[in-house]
Design an enzyme around this catalytic site. Sequence first.
Site, PDB file in Angstrom:
ATOM      1  N   ARG A 161      12.448  -1.974  20.915  1.00 19.75           N
ATOM      2  CA  ARG A 161      12.603  -3.425  20.878  1.00 19.75           C
ATOM      3  C   ARG A 161      12.015  -3.953  19.580  1.00 19.75           C
ATOM      4  O   ARG A 161      10.900  -3.577  19.193  1.00 19.75           O
ATOM      5  CB  ARG A 161      11.870  -4.006  22.079  1.00 19.75           C
ATOM      6  CG  ARG A 161      12.211  -5.424  22.375  1.00 19.75           C
ATOM      7  CD  ARG A 161      11.264  -5.915  23.454  1.00 19.75           C
ATOM      8  NE  ARG A 161      11.840  -5.827  24.777  1.00 19.75           N
ATOM      9  CZ  ARG A 161      11.094  -5.924  25.881  1.00 19.75           C
ATOM     10  NH1 ARG A 161       9.798  -6.060  25.810  1.00 19.75           N
ATOM     11  NH2 ARG A 161      11.671  -5.870  27.067  1.00 19.75           N
ATOM     12  N   LYS A 180       9.050   0.729  18.675  1.00 17.38           N
ATOM     13  CA  LYS A 180       8.754   1.912  17.869  1.00 17.38           C
ATOM     14  C   LYS A 180       8.384   1.453  16.450  1.00 17.38           C
ATOM     15  O   LYS A 180       8.756   0.366  16.033  1.00 17.38           O
ATOM     16  CB  LYS A 180       9.976   2.828  17.811  1.00 17.38           C
ATOM     17  CG  LYS A 180      10.433   3.358  19.176  1.00 17.38           C
ATOM     18  CD  LYS A 180      11.710   4.174  19.048  1.00 17.38           C
ATOM     19  CE  LYS A 180      12.118   4.774  20.390  1.00 17.38           C
ATOM     20  NZ  LYS A 180      13.421   5.505  20.293  1.00 17.38           N
ATOM     21  N   GLU A 194       8.393   2.944   8.153  1.00 20.99           N
ATOM     22  CA  GLU A 194       8.683   4.100   7.303  1.00 20.99           C
ATOM     23  C   GLU A 194      10.093   4.654   7.454  1.00 20.99           C
ATOM     24  O   GLU A 194      10.631   5.279   6.537  1.00 20.99           O
ATOM     25  CB  GLU A 194       7.622   5.180   7.559  1.00 20.99           C
ATOM     26  CG  GLU A 194       6.263   4.693   7.082  1.00 20.99           C
ATOM     27  CD  GLU A 194       5.076   5.527   7.533  1.00 20.99           C
ATOM     28  OE1 GLU A 194       4.725   6.451   6.803  1.00 20.99           O
ATOM     29  OE2 GLU A 194       4.498   5.234   8.598  1.00 20.99           O
ATOM     30  N   GLY A 229       0.830  -1.200   0.000  1.00 20.32           N
ATOM     31  CA  GLY A 229       0.000   0.000   0.000  1.00 20.32           C
ATOM     32  C   GLY A 229       0.862   1.247   0.000  1.00 20.32           C
ATOM     33  O   GLY A 229       0.643   2.168  -0.762  1.00 20.32           O
ATOM     34  N   PHE A 230       1.867   1.253   0.889  1.00 19.28           N
ATOM     35  CA  PHE A 230       2.789   2.397   1.005  1.00 19.28           C
ATOM     36  C   PHE A 230       2.034   3.703   1.203  1.00 19.28           C
ATOM     37  O   PHE A 230       2.468   4.761   0.756  1.00 19.28           O
ATOM     38  CB  PHE A 230       3.726   2.483  -0.214  1.00 19.28           C
ATOM     39  CG  PHE A 230       4.416   1.189  -0.520  1.00 19.28           C
ATOM     40  CD1 PHE A 230       5.297   0.626   0.387  1.00 19.28           C
ATOM     41  CD2 PHE A 230       4.181   0.528  -1.708  1.00 19.28           C
ATOM     42  CE1 PHE A 230       5.914  -0.592   0.125  1.00 19.28           C
ATOM     43  CE2 PHE A 230       4.797  -0.690  -1.985  1.00 19.28           C
ATOM     44  CZ  PHE A 230       5.665  -1.242  -1.069  1.00 19.28           C
TER      45      PHE A 230
END
Lengths: 695, 339
Positions: free
Chosen positions: A581, A654, A658, A238-239
């Site tokens: 992590r 996290k 992206e 999808g990006f």
Amino acid sequence: MTDLLEPRAIGADLVRRDGEAKVRGTATYAYETPVEHPAYAHPVQATIARGRVTAMDTTAAEALDGVLAVLTPFNAERLAETSDFEYAVLQGQDVGFRGQLIGVVVAETSELARQAADAVEVTYDEQPHDTELSADRPDLYAPEQVNAGHETDTAEGDVAAAMATAEVTLERTYSTAMYHNNPLEPHATTALWEPAGGGFLTLWDSTQGVHPDRAAVSEVFGLDQEQVRVVCPYVGGGFGSKGLPHGNVFLTALAARALPGRPVKMALTRQQMFFLAGYRTPTIQRMQLAADHRGRLSAIAIDVVEQTSRVKEFAEQTGVPARMMYASPNRRTTHRLAALDVPIPSWMRAPGECPGMFGPEVAMDELAEELGIDPVELRVRNEPEVDPETGKPWSSRNLVRCLREGAQRFGWSERRAYRDGDWLVGTGVASSVYPTMRQATSTAALRFEGGRYVAEIGAADLGTGAWTILPQITADALGVDVADVEVRIGDTRYPVASVAGGSSGTNTWGSALVVAAREFRTKYGADPRDGDEASGDVDQAGQDDTHSPYAFGAQFVEARVNADTGEIRVPRLLGVFGVGRVINPRTARSQLIGGMTMGLSMALHETSAWDPRIGQVANHDLGEYHITVNADVGAIEAHWIDEHDPYVNAMGSKGIGEIGIVGTAAAVVNAVHSATGVRVRDLPVTLDKLLPALD
Amino acid sequence: MKPFAYARPGDVAEAVRDVAAEPNAVFLAGGTNLVDHLRLGVARPDLVVDVRTLTSREVTDLPDGGLRLGAASTNSQVAADPRVRERWPVLAQALLAGATGQLRNMATTGGNPLQRTRCVYFQDVTTPCNKREPGSGCSAVGGYTRYHAVLGTPAALPDPTAPETCIATHPSDMAVALAALDAQVRVLGPAGERTVPFPELHRLPGDDPSRDTVLEHGELITAIDLPALPAGTRSAYRKVRDRASYAFALVSVAAVVTPDGELRLALGGVAHRPWRATRAEEVLRGQQLTQDAVRGAIAAELAAAQPQPGIDSGNGFKIPLVARTVLATVRGLLPEEHS
């Protein structure tokens, strides 16, 4: 502070749970959903960039045997909510951009639908169009806010004064191109309206979020959310382009409404995706840096000019990363838009950060060169103690560790620009950053059945790994073996989930699953009975508002430029990231190197060549819009440091979807400069920009 | 997209008769280009005649030391043929520089040279194009010209509204090598067989840009012959592109150097047809093949080159790029003392 889960399944290199079905070809995507007796739709698109449709002659199309319906603005039913120009398909005669949806044909076969769509004769009242972005347009305007709710402009201190008095200043303009997301799976929908009753709609849609998709469709069609079901177990990429629904979803639903009880399928062609599925705006970035001779910044400013569509605003938050990346007492960021007769821009992997770390990270390299300071060292010297934008301490910030470890792994200290046979060799570096975000809404339901724990949440796996890592999180939250946990996703029949966007999926859905698991254990203890169930909302998860949460990284590039032809090759690309992590090293590495490859692609290959005479992307297919291929990728490595962050969520994780694309293009430009002495400030870096400097 | 009839005749003669009898008929071989065009509406035939299994798939030795490539032999097969790799490496290299493994498995010797231009306006039926729709004009002039011609175009900037204007390039790599090798094209048509020298197969736009080649309607390529080269001949293909694979040439160079120092040179990505650099060859005839001599010769060849302005600075970069690529390619073929 959050109690971090004791990692057992978390951190394990598990294979993808959906991998086998995908390899065998049994995973069903939206267009392939097995349904009874489907019909096929094909859109009619405007061939002018601005004006009005004055007539559409559908006689020839309707005369074709097997054509079931031809819908136009003149005969389509009126929708309940028409304030969004993109969603209100066939609701008016205005044309806001070339390629706009102005009709749809439904037929017994996809070929016939396409033939009939071609046979529709359209008459226009064409008006002059305006599609050229430039920084000196008189009609640039400041949007109310930019994407993700960020402020349009920010200022602190006095940049002009700092520029006037600094020992060294740099003022440059950079630009990034227009890019199209181009996931492998096209935007596709199968839509079915129940033949009777209050109007129940099922959409098998390729989407990054079944619930947000449902919310938009329900609103436009005037339905209760309960009247719509959206199903999407698998997404072929999808990006960002499937993060918000586009006109094709509404058009397919509208087409299917003409044939109640009959499923209707529509997939955009690759060419159509260049008009209808969103894209990243081109950006023009005027950068100012001021520093002392030791490289300590006294001013950072970025003034961004970019485009939106005249018919629907999207303002990319390109200036945002410059607000927090480096320490400087004087800072300014601005965004100005040109509203043009162009398709509607939207999210593309790391909107804001991706283009917004191009100008600044090349400028830092130029400054380092000017000062004669190692570009790694320059970044280290400008490390802020706290978030310069908010004044909050970082939840964890390990940019310096990433730079140092990356430099060590890459062999940065031995770097030199040299000639190897016919090739000029150089190296470059740039920083990466991405905020750690959690969405406000998501609920997970957890049930014990048949000796296993089954969780349900309407999450999405775009190839990212959600099918695999959500069970890992749930297993650790329950304290059981991951093999005893199943997590079902991709259906609005499951509890509500947020969009897979902003690298927030794992943080959001994972937090809801942890709440549900803890609730389950509280209610039923360690020995539950069949049918016991509990649910958890993300808003019950611990949330820390006192720290500034970001992931950081550093990317290193070796570039080789052919001395004869200027051809550019990148044999080495190495990134080190501080992303909290890592839940699953296998899927995480894939996300990171995927992002880096897309960044390489942005640096060297991708550009939607805009033809302002007709108002469209000239190279609108994958034969001509070039994406980096295997042969362009040499040794690519993604590493991560061991990072402990007790503030972000119970997993200590996290977002990683992206950050890989952020900074790559700057590192490539910096490496090409090191190899050739040519500083390319306008992407992509192509051989024609280097040739004049090669002797 | 438009419905069409599909025929699979029993032999080549019948195939030729079928196509010749129907003005709007086409031959289908590997389909790597035609099938796209059927979907896009760029090709709108009434009849598609499948010749894939009718022409020869064989690669056979000719008595004079040459090689005959059956029209249905695949690009992969020819590129892997040990005889081609050893004696005509320029052709093997050109084939391997083209497309992808999957496409090369489908694309054929007869079909590859007949692929159409990748001009983005030719491929988009919503924009005027003299090649696709004669007389409609040329959208490429002043548009996206990065992959367009610098040779064989009018000296001044062409008139986009004129019916003869076309600045498209021929995309085939294989064809550039075949032009340098003086290959011979064996053709079967309604009037019988004939042979066309490869450098004469493709045409410049002239007054009819819709015609890519000199073949008449109904004429079918049945084989391509590679003439024998003198022992000790060296050859190479160099393709320049931004992306390392699966991209058409910005420019390409096919160079053949015979033991007595004769250079045969063809250029790709620069003209409406594979461009045999006859002017450069003439300049060099009788001269020692040094770098300086080649530099002068290619400058003579490019004297008439015409850059096309357009989006992203147009394609003027191709002119120095051709010269540099020719020099680099020939340098690799010369004995050490001349380089």
